[in-house]
Design an enzyme around this catalytic site. Structure first.
Site, PDB file in Angstrom:
ATOM      1  N   SER A 137       8.978   4.551   4.146  1.00 16.97           N
ATOM      2  CA  SER A 137       9.556   5.627   3.345  1.00 16.97           C
ATOM      3  C   SER A 137      10.040   6.734   4.262  1.00 16.97           C
ATOM      4  O   SER A 137       9.538   6.898   5.383  1.00 16.97           O
ATOM      5  CB  SER A 137       8.496   6.191   2.391  1.00 16.97           C
ATOM      6  OG  SER A 137       8.952   7.375   1.759  1.00 16.97           O
ATOM      7  N   TYR A 147       0.146   9.844   1.273  1.00 13.18           N
ATOM      8  CA  TYR A 147       1.266   8.911   1.169  1.00 13.18           C
ATOM      9  C   TYR A 147       2.126   8.960   2.429  1.00 13.18           C
ATOM     10  O   TYR A 147       2.500   7.915   2.976  1.00 13.18           O
ATOM     11  CB  TYR A 147       2.111   9.235  -0.069  1.00 13.18           C
ATOM     12  CG  TYR A 147       3.201   8.228  -0.329  1.00 13.18           C
ATOM     13  CD1 TYR A 147       2.889   6.976  -0.858  1.00 13.18           C
ATOM     14  CD2 TYR A 147       4.534   8.507  -0.045  1.00 13.18           C
ATOM     15  CE1 TYR A 147       3.881   6.030  -1.092  1.00 13.18           C
ATOM     16  CE2 TYR A 147       5.533   7.579  -0.281  1.00 13.18           C
ATOM     17  CZ  TYR A 147       5.196   6.335  -0.805  1.00 13.18           C
ATOM     18  OH  TYR A 147       6.185   5.394  -1.030  1.00 13.18           O
TER      19      TYR A 147
END
Length: 254
Positions: A137, A147
């Site tokens: 990501s 995350y």
């Protein structure tokens, strides 16, 4: 005909990978936790004229990882493309004593890809060809809690894997998108109304560009020019600025 194995294959980016790989003529092995949803996805993809195997496995569980790893090393049914896509948005705070959400995120998005890619790479190297795609990501460039941390691992580990596979005929590519139009945010309980519409990218384009990059052996696949520019800026900006951007992004999703 070659075979591709896709984890987290019933929704979002994973489902789009499955569709586009099937359109390219790959037989499929779909991996997910939800058996009913998995079989529905498999049935729909079989209509495209490819063989589809449904493999139910929870990648937070070592037994689940082991079953998928065994499938990847089955010499009688070789897998030529591995897409490590399974994941979810961790929402717990890093100062919360209940770390279960963060631990599951590490298991699914770091440990499982490590285990599966190692199994796949070993088998692929013996055959002299193969592709491994790991979904990371653009969050890897910022500091948005757990995350970002797990996706930073996915990015750097993919780069290291690529380097170690050089000359073997096997490649590793990390897909690093920004915001993608899927059900990801809704399933994670994240608000996305504050995110401007122009920053989003469609899953179709995201996957199409990634497959093209993997075809060329690129290590990092960052879809769209705007996200390439964002990654460049975040890579070279002062860390204090990156921290400020990260706080603002976190605020936009709550």
């Amino acid at each position: 005909m070659s075979t591709a194995l896709v984890t987290g294959a019933t929704a979002g980016i994973g489902a789009e990978f499955a569709r586009q790989l099937a359109a390219r003529g790959h037989d499929l092995v779909l991996v997910a936790r939800d058996a009913a949803r998995l079989e529905a996805s498999a049935t729909a993809l079989r209509a495209l004229g490819v063989r589809v195997e449904a493999l139910v496995a929870d990648l937070a569980d070592r037994d689940g990882m082991g079953r998928v790893a065994e499938r990847l090393t089955d010499a009688s049914r070789p897998v030529d493309v591995l897409v490590n896509n399974a994941g979810f948005g961790t929402t717990g705070r890093l100062d919360d004593p209940d770390t279960s959400d963060q631990e599951r995120g590490i298991a699914v998005m770091a440990v499982a890809p490590l285990v599966l890619a190692a199994a796949a790479a070993s088998a692929m190297k013996q055959r002299g060809h193969g592709r491994i795609i790991n979904v990371a990501s653009l969050s890897a460039w910022i500091t948005q809690g757990g995350y970002s941390a797990v996706k930073a691992y996915a990015k750097v580990w993919s780069e290291g894997l690529s380097a170690q596979l050089a000359g073997s005929g096997v490649t590793a590519t990390a897909l690093c998108p920004g915001w993608v139009r899927t059900e990801f945010h809704q399933r994670a309980g994240l608000e996305s109304g504050g995110i401007p519409s122009w920053v989003w990218v469609d899953a179709e384009r995201c996957v199409r560009e990634c497959l093209e990059h993997a075809d060329r052996g690129k290590v990092l696949s960052i879809p769209t020019k705007r996200w390439k520019v964002a990654a460049f800026v975040l890579q070279h900006a002062p860390r204090s600025l990156v921290h400020g951007i990260s706080r603002r992004v976190a605020g936009m999703q709550h």
